[in-house]
Design an enzyme around this catalytic site. Structure first.
Site, mmCIF file in Angstrom:
data_model
loop_
_atom_site.group_PDB
_atom_site.id
_atom_site.type_symbol
_atom_site.label_atom_id
_atom_site.label_comp_id
_atom_site.label_asym_id
_atom_site.label_seq_id
_atom_site.Cartn_x
_atom_site.Cartn_y
_atom_site.Cartn_z
ATOM 1 N N VAL A 63 8.934 -16.969 -11.814
ATOM 2 C CA VAL A 63 8.650 -17.367 -13.191
ATOM 3 C C VAL A 63 9.909 -17.671 -13.992
ATOM 4 C CG1 VAL A 63 6.450 -16.118 -13.275
ATOM 5 C CG2 VAL A 63 8.568 -14.970 -14.027
ATOM 6 N N ASN A 89 2.748 -10.760 -17.177
ATOM 7 C CA ASN A 89 2.971 -9.384 -16.736
ATOM 8 C C ASN A 89 4.266 -9.191 -15.944
ATOM 9 O OD1 ASN A 89 2.032 -6.552 -15.800
ATOM 10 N ND2 ASN A 89 2.267 -7.671 -13.870
ATOM 11 N N TYR A 157 16.393 -3.726 -20.686
ATOM 12 C CA TYR A 157 14.925 -3.636 -20.696
ATOM 13 C C TYR A 157 14.395 -3.555 -22.124
ATOM 14 C CZ TYR A 157 10.226 -2.047 -19.474
ATOM 15 O OH TYR A 157 8.851 -1.940 -19.338
ATOM 16 N N LYS A 161 12.059 -6.368 -24.026
ATOM 17 C CA LYS A 161 10.711 -6.035 -24.488
ATOM 18 C C LYS A 161 10.583 -6.168 -26.004
ATOM 19 C CE LYS A 161 8.723 -5.327 -20.550
ATOM 20 N NZ LYS A 161 7.651 -6.235 -20.093
#
Length: 252
Positions: A63, A89, A157, A161
């Protein structure tokens, strides 16, 4: 849960963990799932174990590669003619390191998979959902508890997010005029291969290491499937699902 209309749903990161659980919940609800991931063997296992009455079809793709994402959507148009829902996801934690020890390459890998991959798939979904007949669709981004409050030593991370939250809000706004409902699910401590160490002991903000409770990823998947089944005039902008006893409210 009764489904009156089967939908075409794309799930990224479908080869394991939450992605596999979501794929299985959607096929169990009667939908056709396009299961996308980087590893053919795990994708094949996801597809082979998917319960009916729906079905799953595997497409291997990275992706983070714009050409690969375009090829996936071209195949969806060619085979099924439309896309009803995208579940963004795909994601990784990356190494748990203080910022001064994290390499640029490690940073980029996390941001590219977690954030840029979701952008590329969201962009391609918008292009299709705006022009298909009838127009519209649903996008659900996998955020995280860390989209709101980080764990120690997870700068890449947490930043990626938090970026997902901004992406969700921006796409939610842009989607209104086109019947595209965009939301985010923030997951805390779903038990998967990626979170295996949390139950044994996780670094806390005070420097201690303590085990944390986890939940079965099937509970998360059921909520995603229920959201996919909602009519497009209903949106769920943000949904948090977590282990009851985990340190989130009051983390730090």
């Amino acid at each position: 849960m009764l489904v009156t209309t089967s939908k075409i749903v794309l799930v990224t990161g479908a080869g394991a963990g939450v992605g596999r659980a979501i794929t299985h919940a959607l096929t169990a609800a009667g939908h056709l799932v396009v299961a996308v991931g980087r590893t053919e063997a795990t994708l094949d296992e996801t597809v082979a174990t998917a319960p009916g009455p729906g079905s799953a079809q595997a497409i291997r793709a990275d992706v983070t590669d714009p050409a690969a994402v375009d090829a996936v959507f071209a195949q969806i148009v060619r085979r099924w003619g439309r896309l009803d829902a995208l579940i963004n996801n795909a994601g990784i934690f990356g190494p748990a390191k203080p910022i001064d020890e994290l390499s640029v390459a490690e940073w980029k890998q996390v941001v590219d998979i977690n954030l840029t991959g979701s952008f590329l798939c969201g962009q391609a979904a918008f292009r299709l959902m705006k022009t298909q007949t009838p127009p519209g669709g649903r996008i659900i981004n996998n955020g995280s508890i860390s989209a709101h409050t980080p764990r120690p030593n997870t700068v890449a991370y947490a930043a990626s997010k938090h970026g997902i939250t901004g992406l969700t809000k921006a796409l939610n706004l842009e989607g209104r005029a086109h019947g595209i409902a965009v939301g985010q699910i923030d997951i805390g401590n779903a038990a998967t291969e990626l979170t295996a160490g949390i139950a044994a002991g996780s670094l806390q903000a005070d420097g201690s290491v303590r085990p944390e409770p986890t939940i079965d990823a099937a509970h998360v998947a059921r909520l995603v499937a229920q959201t996919v089944d909602l009519p497009l005039e209903v949106n769920v902008p943000f949904l948090t699902v977590m282990a009851t006893g985990m340190p989130y409210i009051g983390r730090g």
